[in-house]
Write a protein that holds these residues in place. Structure first.
Motif, short mmCIF file in Angstrom:
data_model
loop_
_atom_site.label_atom_id
_atom_site.label_comp_id
_atom_site.label_asym_id
_atom_site.label_seq_id
_atom_site.Cartn_x
_atom_site.Cartn_y
_atom_site.Cartn_z
N GLN A 39 0.84 -1.19 0.00
CA GLN A 39 0.00 0.00 0.00
C GLN A 39 0.88 1.24 0.00
OE1 GLN A 39 -2.62 -0.59 3.46
NE2 GLN A 39 -4.31 -0.91 2.03
N LEU A 40 0.43 2.24 -0.73
CA LEU A 40 1.09 3.54 -0.76
C LEU A 40 0.07 4.59 -0.38
CD1 LEU A 40 2.98 1.76 -2.60
CD2 LEU A 40 3.46 3.85 -3.87
N VAL A 41 0.39 5.40 0.62
CA VAL A 41 -0.52 6.44 1.08
C VAL A 41 0.17 7.79 0.93
CG1 VAL A 41 -1.85 7.31 3.01
CG2 VAL A 41 -1.60 4.84 2.69
N GLU A 42 -0.45 8.63 0.13
CA GLU A 42 0.11 9.95 -0.18
C GLU A 42 -0.61 11.04 0.61
OE1 GLU A 42 0.67 8.76 -4.90
OE2 GLU A 42 -1.07 9.84 -4.14
N SER A 43 0.09 12.14 0.82
CA SER A 43 -0.52 13.30 1.43
C SER A 43 0.27 14.54 1.05
CB SER A 43 -0.57 13.16 2.96
OG SER A 43 0.75 13.09 3.49
N GLY A 44 -0.36 15.70 1.21
CA GLY A 44 0.35 16.96 1.07
C GLY A 44 0.02 17.80 -0.13
N GLY A 45 -0.85 17.34 -1.01
CA GLY A 45 -1.21 18.17 -2.15
C GLY A 45 -2.10 19.32 -1.73
N GLY A 46 -2.42 20.18 -2.70
CA GLY A 46 -3.30 21.29 -2.41
C GLY A 46 -3.17 22.42 -3.41
N LEU A 47 -3.71 23.57 -3.03
CA LEU A 47 -3.71 24.76 -3.86
C LEU A 47 -2.69 25.75 -3.30
CD1 LEU A 47 -5.00 26.58 -6.07
CD2 LEU A 47 -6.65 27.29 -4.32
N VAL A 48 -1.85 26.28 -4.19
CA VAL A 48 -0.81 27.22 -3.76
C VAL A 48 -0.64 28.27 -4.84
CG1 VAL A 48 1.08 25.85 -4.75
CG2 VAL A 48 1.52 27.37 -2.79
#
Length: 114
Positions: A3-12
């Motif tokens: 399993q790979l769990v990503e985080s940290g994206g968004g609008l900048v």
């Protein structure tokens, strides 16, 4: 089961920074990295790093993005600075096992507004 769990994206905003994280589980991984896919375009390499810390960057991100990893945590990071509108894409974490099998995360959206 890998399993790979990503985080940290968004609008900048243009010129801003974001940090992506991806934690993998279920195997030992030789190479970990980040790829990205903009709307209407093919998925492309952003950066990769092996277990020894050797890195590889796309020319378009050199000098702005920094990839790093924590082998003990099976986690790879992508620090993205000086972001441009053309960096807007879905960013996918990739992890390759010692048996050369590739696994992908679900993707995280990065949007850079001008």
């Amino acid at each position: 089961q890998v399993q790979l769990v990503e985080s940290g994206g968004g609008l900048v905003q243009v010129g801003g920074s974001l940090r992506l994280s991806c934690t993998a589980s279920g195997s030992i991984f030789s190479i970990m990295g980040w790829y990205r896919q903009a709307t209407g375009k093919e998925r492309e390499l952003a950066a990769t790093i092996n277990r020894s810390g050797k890195t590889n960057y796309a020319d378009s991100v050199k000098g702005r993005f920094t990839i790093s990893r924590d082998n003990a945590k099976n986690t790879v990071y992508l620090q993205m600075n000086s972001l441009k509108p053309e960096d807007t894409a879905v960013y996918y974490c990739n992890a390759r096992t010692l048996g050369n099998k590739d696994y992908w995360g679900q993707g995280t959206q990065v949007t850079v507004s001008s």
